[in-house]
Design a protein around this motif. Structure first.
Motif, PDB file in Angstrom:
ATOM      1  N   ASP A 110     -14.928   4.974  -0.151  1.00 21.90           N
ATOM      2  CA  ASP A 110     -16.037   4.499   0.670  1.00 21.90           C
ATOM      3  C   ASP A 110     -16.998   3.638  -0.145  1.00 21.90           C
ATOM      4  O   ASP A 110     -17.532   2.639   0.339  1.00 21.90           O
ATOM      5  N   ALA A 111     -17.209   4.022  -1.396  1.00 19.77           N
ATOM      6  CA  ALA A 111     -18.184   3.316  -2.233  1.00 19.77           C
ATOM      7  C   ALA A 111     -17.605   2.046  -2.861  1.00 19.77           C
ATOM      8  O   ALA A 111     -18.270   1.008  -2.907  1.00 19.77           O
ATOM      9  N   LYS A 112     -16.385   2.121  -3.357  1.00 27.93           N
ATOM     10  CA  LYS A 112     -15.796   1.029  -4.134  1.00 27.93           C
ATOM     11  C   LYS A 112     -14.815   0.168  -3.350  1.00 27.93           C
ATOM     12  O   LYS A 112     -14.474  -0.933  -3.787  1.00 27.93           O
ATOM     13  N   GLY A 113     -14.333   0.675  -2.234  1.00 27.85           N
ATOM     14  CA  GLY A 113     -13.358  -0.089  -1.455  1.00 27.85           C
ATOM     15  C   GLY A 113     -11.976   0.525  -1.529  1.00 27.85           C
ATOM     16  O   GLY A 113     -11.608   1.154  -2.529  1.00 27.85           O
ATOM     17  N   ARG A 114     -11.197   0.353  -0.454  1.00 29.32           N
ATOM     18  CA  ARG A 114      -9.856   0.959  -0.388  1.00 29.32           C
ATOM     19  C   ARG A 114      -8.923   0.316  -1.414  1.00 29.32           C
ATOM     20  O   ARG A 114      -8.166   1.006  -2.106  1.00 29.32           O
ATOM     21  N   ARG A 115      -8.962  -1.014  -1.512  1.00 28.96           N
ATOM     22  CA  ARG A 115      -8.066  -1.733  -2.421  1.00 28.96           C
ATOM     23  C   ARG A 115      -8.321  -1.342  -3.867  1.00 28.96           C
ATOM     24  O   ARG A 115      -7.382  -1.039  -4.616  1.00 28.96           O
ATOM     25  N   LYS A 116      -9.580  -1.355  -4.282  1.00 31.33           N
ATOM     26  CA  LYS A 116      -9.892  -1.015  -5.670  1.00 31.33           C
ATOM     27  C   LYS A 116      -9.505   0.423  -5.987  1.00 31.33           C
ATOM     28  O   LYS A 116      -9.017   0.722  -7.087  1.00 31.33           O
ATOM     29  N   MET A 117      -9.673   1.323  -5.020  1.00 32.72           N
ATOM     30  CA  MET A 117      -9.300   2.718  -5.225  1.00 32.72           C
ATOM     31  C   MET A 117      -7.800   2.844  -5.471  1.00 32.72           C
ATOM     32  O   MET A 117      -7.355   3.594  -6.346  1.00 32.72           O
ATOM     33  N   LEU A 140      -5.835   0.591  -6.745  1.00 37.94           N
ATOM     34  CA  LEU A 140      -5.541   0.067  -8.078  1.00 37.94           C
ATOM     35  C   LEU A 140      -5.839   1.113  -9.152  1.00 37.94           C
ATOM     36  O   LEU A 140      -5.047   1.300 -10.090  1.00 37.94           O
ATOM     37  N   ILE A 141      -6.951   1.805  -9.005  1.00 39.91           N
ATOM     38  CA  ILE A 141      -7.293   2.877  -9.951  1.00 39.91           C
ATOM     39  C   ILE A 141      -6.250   3.987  -9.908  1.00 39.91           C
ATOM     40  O   ILE A 141      -5.795   4.489 -10.949  1.00 39.91           O
ATOM     41  N   ALA A 172       0.814  -1.218   0.000  1.00 41.13           N
ATOM     42  CA  ALA A 172       0.000   0.000   0.000  1.00 41.13           C
ATOM     43  C   ALA A 172       0.845   1.266   0.000  1.00 41.13           C
ATOM     44  O   ALA A 172       0.474   2.274  -0.610  1.00 41.13           O
ATOM     45  N   THR A 173       1.992   1.222   0.681  1.00 36.64           N
ATOM     46  CA  THR A 173       2.776   2.452   0.821  1.00 36.64           C
ATOM     47  C   THR A 173       3.587   2.816  -0.422  1.00 36.64           C
ATOM     48  O   THR A 173       4.276   3.832  -0.415  1.00 36.64           O
ATOM     49  N   PHE A 174       3.485   2.029  -1.497  1.00 36.10           N
ATOM     50  CA  PHE A 174       4.005   2.532  -2.764  1.00 36.10           C
ATOM     51  C   PHE A 174       3.221   3.776  -3.186  1.00 36.10           C
ATOM     52  O   PHE A 174       3.739   4.648  -3.892  1.00 36.10           O
ATOM     53  N   CYS A 230       4.654  -0.849  -9.317  1.00 33.37           N
ATOM     54  CA  CYS A 230       4.761  -1.638  -8.080  1.00 33.37           C
ATOM     55  C   CYS A 230       3.487  -1.539  -7.240  1.00 33.37           C
ATOM     56  O   CYS A 230       3.066  -2.528  -6.622  1.00 33.37           O
ATOM     57  N   LEU A 231       2.873  -0.351  -7.202  1.00 33.28           N
ATOM     58  CA  LEU A 231       1.628  -0.174  -6.453  1.00 33.28           C
ATOM     59  C   LEU A 231       0.525  -1.059  -7.030  1.00 33.28           C
ATOM     60  O   LEU A 231      -0.199  -1.735  -6.284  1.00 33.28           O
ATOM     61  N   PHE A 232       0.412  -1.075  -8.345  1.00 33.42           N
ATOM     62  CA  PHE A 232      -0.627  -1.894  -8.981  1.00 33.42           C
ATOM     63  C   PHE A 232      -0.400  -3.379  -8.709  1.00 33.42           C
ATOM     64  O   PHE A 232      -1.316  -4.095  -8.303  1.00 33.42           O
ATOM     65  N   VAL A 233       0.820  -3.835  -8.917  1.00 36.50           N
ATOM     66  CA  VAL A 233       1.134  -5.253  -8.731  1.00 36.50           C
ATOM     67  C   VAL A 233       0.942  -5.666  -7.271  1.00 36.50           C
ATOM     68  O   VAL A 233       0.379  -6.726  -6.970  1.00 36.50           O
ATOM     69  N   GLY A 234       1.397  -4.821  -6.340  1.00 41.56           N
ATOM     70  CA  GLY A 234       1.290  -5.143  -4.921  1.00 41.56           C
ATOM     71  C   GLY A 234      -0.149  -5.204  -4.444  1.00 41.56           C
ATOM     72  O   GLY A 234      -0.556  -6.160  -3.781  1.00 41.56           O
ATOM     73  N   MET A 235      -0.954  -4.187  -4.777  1.00 40.81           N
ATOM     74  CA  MET A 235      -2.329  -4.132  -4.295  1.00 40.81           C
ATOM     75  C   MET A 235      -3.216  -5.156  -4.981  1.00 40.81           C
ATOM     76  O   MET A 235      -4.249  -5.555  -4.436  1.00 40.81           O
ATOM     77  N   TYR A 236      -2.848  -5.614  -6.157  1.00 39.24           N
ATOM     78  CA  TYR A 236      -3.622  -6.638  -6.855  1.00 39.24           C
ATOM     79  C   TYR A 236      -3.685  -7.923  -6.031  1.00 39.24           C
ATOM     80  O   TYR A 236      -4.655  -8.675  -6.105  1.00 39.24           O
ATOM     81  N   ARG A 237      -2.663  -8.142  -5.196  1.00 43.34           N
ATOM     82  CA  ARG A 237      -2.564  -9.376  -4.407  1.00 43.34           C
ATOM     83  C   ARG A 237      -3.021  -9.179  -2.956  1.00 43.34           C
ATOM     84  O   ARG A 237      -3.035 -10.139  -2.184  1.00 43.34           O
ATOM     85  N   MET A 238      -3.393  -7.969  -2.574  1.00 43.58           N
ATOM     86  CA  MET A 238      -3.784  -7.696  -1.199  1.00 43.58           C
ATOM     87  C   MET A 238      -5.300  -7.784  -1.016  1.00 43.58           C
ATOM     88  O   MET A 238      -6.062  -7.592  -1.956  1.00 43.58           O
ATOM     89  N   PRO A 239      -5.769  -8.063   0.219  1.00 44.94           N
ATOM     90  CA  PRO A 239      -7.215  -8.143   0.482  1.00 44.94           C
ATOM     91  C   PRO A 239      -7.822  -6.754   0.682  1.00 44.94           C
ATOM     92  O   PRO A 239      -7.113  -5.763   0.900  1.00 44.94           O
TER      93      PRO A 239
END
Length: 475
Positions: A77-84, A86-87, A20-22, A188-197
């Motif tokens: 809040d609407a879509k989720g922290r992880r999806k945000m 990734l965007i 996340a901290t990327f 790196c942010l995209f790749v890392g968060m793609y694998r996180m819950p």
């Protein structure tokens, strides 16, 4: 609520923080890189920027960040922290490429604005995600890693600026390479968060109870995971009658108090002058007597001390309350401001003066980044209730970025009108106001769960009749 975390849980939390901290690294790099890129970008054979246009290039990112922080919180809040996140990684990548290839002033301002939207969104979403993923005991350490990575990103920007300026400074287009380096952490942010819950608190709100429990079990032992899930569910059930988060909810008395505190903390953080050093450190050191290249290299010291101080801040929060550290931070930075202002009046013509100013800016950054910055982001991630956390942080960080925008746009003008001494005396006066504000309004949050913090804020705003009812219900 005490939480036991096994070795596997610690390892998983580290992966979460690393991924996340990327977003925080990108935040730091994109705000710090402009410090060294502007002198090359402004050359006649490049974008031929006037001083006013330099200010627009630097501050357009900050204006975009204000909007990104506000709307990014609502989308999260609407879509989720992880999806945000990734965007945001995609926006970071595309806007960085756009900035690096910009053929004109107008184009780079547009792409810097777009980049700012990503920076602002990350400034809200990353600490919210980390706060909701972490246990009570580890929340301060985990969330403040966000600030650590921000300053690490700024240090990376200063180092890359210096290396490229000294090695390839004759090549006018070197600023394009300075900017384009940010594509690497974006990937790196995209790749890392793609694998996180996703955040378990966000999933509970969406009715995904089983998934939330599975995530909690990865970072707590099973008994504590179940207990925390029940606490989250109980807290959400209290708000079940309100299905949609509305901006008007920020006007509820107890919520309004939180908003007032959060906005005050955010604005005090910026008016202390930290980003005047981050964005215009080269100009400050040039004003003190350094050459351009020497000033760019000198900025590395500010970056190094910021990283070291943030580590120290994380350590201090293990044994000291965040409110106490915040007050100490405003006292020490105010002293630095006064010393810089006074020395500028008395010793500006002495040979040692440029080196003394460099030393004092380093001391200022140490106090700010070790005491004020990490506690600010931690408090902002803690004080808002779950269902309003994204929107509330969006409002607070919107004000932070607008304040940042004002500082970024007006600092060169202030420096030219009142000089180095007058500028830092102004910051010192603001420090007095900030200290009084923290003393009177900011609560201590150390060792308390997010749900307990919310409960205390609700109780503060309750009438005597409501308090009596709450007491009877507890019995």
């Amino acid at each position: 609520m005490s939480t036991h975390i096994n070795d596997q849980g610690h390892a998983f939390l580290k992966k979460i923080a690393f991924s996340a901290t990327f977003g925080a690294i990108l935040f730091g790099y994109d705000t710090g890189v402009i410090n060294g890129a502007l002198p090359f970008m402004s050359r006649p054979d490049q974008l031929n920027l006037t001083p006013a246009r330099e200010g627009m290039v630097a501050s357009s990112l900050l204006f975009g960040a204000a909007l990104g922080a506000f709307f990014g919180g609502r989308i999260a809040d609407a879509k989720g922290r992880r999806k945000m996140l990734l965007i945001l990684s995609v926006i970071f990548f595309l806007s960085t490429i756009g900035c690096a290839l910009s053929p004109s002033f107008e184009v780079i301002v547009a792409f810097r604005f777009l980049l700012g939207i990503a920076v602002g969104g990350a400034s809200v979403t990353v600490p919210a995600y980390l706060s909701e993923m972490s246990p009570v005991e580890g929340r301060g350490r985990l969330v403040t890693q966000n600030e650590l990575m921000i300053v690490s990103g700024q240090l990376l920007a200063f180092v890359m600026n210096a290396i490229l300026a000294v090695s390839f400074g004759e090549a006018g287009h070197i600023w394009r390479w300075m900017l384009s380096i940010a594509t690497i952490p974006a990937v790196c942010l995209f790749v890392g968060m793609y694998r996180m819950p996703e955040s378990p608190r966000w999933m509970v709100r969406q009715g995904r109870i089983g998934e939330a429990l599975e995530v909690l079990k990865k970072v707590r032992d099973e008994k504590q995971a179940v207990a925390e899930l029940e606490e989250i569910q109980t807290n959400i059930e209290k708000e079940s009658s309100k299905k949609e988060v509305k901006l008007s909810e920020l006007g509820v008395p107890w919520v309004r108090r939180i908003v007032f505190i959060a906005i005050g903390i955010a604005m005090c953080n910026q008016f202390g002058g930290v980003n005047s050093v981050m964005y215009y450190g080269t100009q400050i050191l040039q004003n003190a007597g350094f050459s351009t290249n020497a000033a760019i290299v000198g900025n590395i010291a500010n970056g190094i001390i910021s990283v070291i101080a943030t580590y120290q801040g994380i350590y201090l929060m293990k044994s000291h309350g965040v409110r106490k550290l915040l007050m100490l931070g405003f006292i020490t930075t105010m002293i630095c401001h006064i010393i810089i202002g006074t020395s500028s009046l008395l010793f500006s013509h002495e040979a040692f003066f440029p080196y003394f100013i460099l030393f004092m800016t380093v001391m200022f950054m140490m106090c700010n980044q070790g005491l004020i910055a990490p506690t600010t982001w931690l408090l902002l991630s803690e004080v808002f209730p779950m269902r309003l956390r994204g929107m509330g942080m969006g409002v607070a960080v919107l004000c932070m970025w607008l304040t940042n925008f004002v500082i970024g746009l007006t600092f060169p003008v202030l420096l030219s009108i009142v000089g180095l001494s007058g500028t830092f005396y102004t910051f010192a006066c603001i420090g007095v106001v900030a200290l009084i504000f923290v003393k009177l309004w900011v609560p201590e949050t150390k060792g308390r769960s997010l749900e307990k913090i919310e409960e205390d804020f609700r109780a503060y705003g309750a009438t005597d009749e409501e308090k009596a009812k709450q007491y009877i219900e507890r019995i």
